[in-house]
Design a protein around this motif. Structure first.
Motif, PDB file in Angstrom:
ATOM      1  N   VAL A  42       0.838  -1.204   0.000  1.00  0.00           N
ATOM      2  CA  VAL A  42       0.000   0.000   0.000  1.00  0.00           C
ATOM      3  C   VAL A  42       0.876   1.257   0.000  1.00  0.00           C
ATOM      4  O   VAL A  42       0.627   2.202  -0.753  1.00  0.00           O
ATOM      5  CB  VAL A  42      -0.977  -0.017   1.198  1.00  0.00           C
ATOM      6  N   ALA A  43       1.893   1.269   0.827  1.00  0.00           N
ATOM      7  CA  ALA A  43       2.777   2.440   0.896  1.00  0.00           C
ATOM      8  C   ALA A  43       3.500   2.660  -0.437  1.00  0.00           C
ATOM      9  O   ALA A  43       3.623   3.799  -0.908  1.00  0.00           O
ATOM     10  CB  ALA A  43       3.777   2.273   2.034  1.00  0.00           C
ATOM     11  N   THR A  44       3.961   1.585  -1.047  1.00  0.00           N
ATOM     12  CA  THR A  44       4.641   1.696  -2.338  1.00  0.00           C
ATOM     13  C   THR A  44       3.681   2.206  -3.402  1.00  0.00           C
ATOM     14  O   THR A  44       4.031   3.089  -4.194  1.00  0.00           O
ATOM     15  CB  THR A  44       5.254   0.339  -2.739  1.00  0.00           C
ATOM     16  N   ASP A  45       2.467   1.667  -3.435  1.00  0.00           N
ATOM     17  CA  ASP A  45       1.483   2.145  -4.413  1.00  0.00           C
ATOM     18  C   ASP A  45       1.133   3.609  -4.204  1.00  0.00           C
ATOM     19  O   ASP A  45       0.934   4.351  -5.181  1.00  0.00           O
ATOM     20  CB  ASP A  45       0.219   1.291  -4.369  1.00  0.00           C
ATOM     21  N   LEU A  77      10.217   6.698  -1.729  1.00  0.00           N
ATOM     22  CA  LEU A  77      10.485   5.257  -1.640  1.00  0.00           C
ATOM     23  C   LEU A  77      11.530   4.967  -0.560  1.00  0.00           C
ATOM     24  O   LEU A  77      11.459   3.936   0.113  1.00  0.00           O
ATOM     25  CB  LEU A  77      10.921   4.703  -2.995  1.00  0.00           C
ATOM     26  N   ASN A  78      12.493   5.875  -0.378  1.00  0.00           N
ATOM     27  CA  ASN A  78      13.447   5.732   0.729  1.00  0.00           C
ATOM     28  C   ASN A  78      12.692   5.665   2.056  1.00  0.00           C
ATOM     29  O   ASN A  78      13.013   4.839   2.921  1.00  0.00           O
ATOM     30  CB  ASN A  78      14.412   6.917   0.788  1.00  0.00           C
ATOM     31  N   ALA A  79      11.717   6.543   2.220  1.00  0.00           N
ATOM     32  CA  ALA A  79      10.949   6.578   3.468  1.00  0.00           C
ATOM     33  C   ALA A  79      10.179   5.277   3.670  1.00  0.00           C
ATOM     34  O   ALA A  79      10.120   4.749   4.780  1.00  0.00           O
ATOM     35  CB  ALA A  79      10.000   7.778   3.468  1.00  0.00           C
ATOM     36  N   VAL A  80       9.594   4.749   2.597  1.00  0.00           N
ATOM     37  CA  VAL A  80       8.874   3.475   2.697  1.00  0.00           C
ATOM     38  C   VAL A  80       9.849   2.368   3.089  1.00  0.00           C
ATOM     39  O   VAL A  80       9.562   1.564   3.981  1.00  0.00           O
ATOM     40  CB  VAL A  80       8.163   3.129   1.367  1.00  0.00           C
ATOM     41  N   CYS A  85      11.676  -1.900   5.394  1.00  0.00           N
ATOM     42  CA  CYS A  85      12.854  -2.691   4.981  1.00  0.00           C
ATOM     43  C   CYS A  85      12.472  -3.699   3.910  1.00  0.00           C
ATOM     44  O   CYS A  85      12.799  -4.888   4.006  1.00  0.00           O
ATOM     45  CB  CYS A  85      13.475  -3.399   6.185  1.00  0.00           C
ATOM     46  N   GLY A  86      11.789  -3.223   2.874  1.00  0.00           N
ATOM     47  CA  GLY A  86      11.199  -4.142   1.923  1.00  0.00           C
ATOM     48  C   GLY A  86      11.837  -4.261   0.566  1.00  0.00           C
ATOM     49  O   GLY A  86      11.435  -5.103  -0.226  1.00  0.00           O
ATOM     50  N   TYR A  87      12.808  -3.437   0.252  1.00  0.00           N
ATOM     51  CA  TYR A  87      13.341  -3.444  -1.108  1.00  0.00           C
ATOM     52  C   TYR A  87      14.705  -4.115  -1.158  1.00  0.00           C
ATOM     53  O   TYR A  87      15.707  -3.546  -0.758  1.00  0.00           O
ATOM     54  CB  TYR A  87      13.430  -2.030  -1.670  1.00  0.00           C
ATOM     55  N   GLU A  88      14.702  -5.321  -1.672  1.00  0.00           N
ATOM     56  CA  GLU A  88      15.938  -6.055  -1.900  1.00  0.00           C
ATOM     57  C   GLU A  88      16.355  -5.824  -3.357  1.00  0.00           C
ATOM     58  O   GLU A  88      15.742  -5.032  -4.062  1.00  0.00           O
ATOM     59  CB  GLU A  88      15.722  -7.545  -1.608  1.00  0.00           C
ATOM     60  N   THR A  89      17.354  -6.523  -3.825  1.00  0.00           N
ATOM     61  CA  THR A  89      17.907  -6.283  -5.160  1.00  0.00           C
ATOM     62  C   THR A  89      16.850  -6.360  -6.254  1.00  0.00           C
ATOM     63  O   THR A  89      16.742  -5.450  -7.080  1.00  0.00           O
ATOM     64  CB  THR A  89      19.049  -7.279  -5.453  1.00  0.00           C
TER      65      THR A  89
END
Length: 131
Positions: A42-45, A77-80, A85-89
């Motif tokens: 939801v935050a990313t969207d 997106l940095n804040a999300v 801690c959701g963005y891996e490679t």
């Protein structure tokens, strides 16, 4: 039209849930729902909604305007990522590809834009990106 990374993440969660329900996936191997909790999606969207609106509202493809839009989406997106801690490679690559593709679809020549500033195409987000 560019497909949002969150779309494929949700599809993966759905496929995994189907496999679990069918008994074709060992529950110990299930990870999609943990990797992509609803709050992250939801935050990313929400961030990508704002980005899409910003890109659609670009009144010119002047470099300063395009970079301002990129900076806003990357910082959001940095804040999300700081919270979830959701963005891996793979997720990082998908998000960067979405930004690039969306800009391109709206008439921004990303290759020329980045070259004018001494950057490679895939360095567009690097100035601000923590994820």
């Amino acid at each position: 039209m560019a497909e949002r990374p969150t779309t494929s993440w949700r599809e993966g969660i759905g496929r995994e849930a189907e496999q679990l329900a069918a008994g074709t996936l060992d529950p110990d191997c299930a990870c999609m729902a943990d990797l992509y909790p609803d709050e992250l999606l939801v935050a990313t969207d929400t961030v990508l909604d704002a980005f899409d609106a910003d890109v659609a509202g670009l009144d010119s493809a002047e470099d300063v305007n395009v970079f301002a839009v990129v900076e806003r989406v990357v910082l959001a997106l940095n804040a999300v990522d700081d919270i979830h801690c959701g963005y891996e490679t793979d997720e990082r690559e998908a998000l960067c590809d979405y930004i690039d593709t969306t800009l391109t679809e709206h008439g921004v020549d990303v290759v020329a834009l980045t070259a004018r500033h001494g950057l490679g195409r895939y360095e567009l987000t690097d100035t601000w990106r923590n994820w």
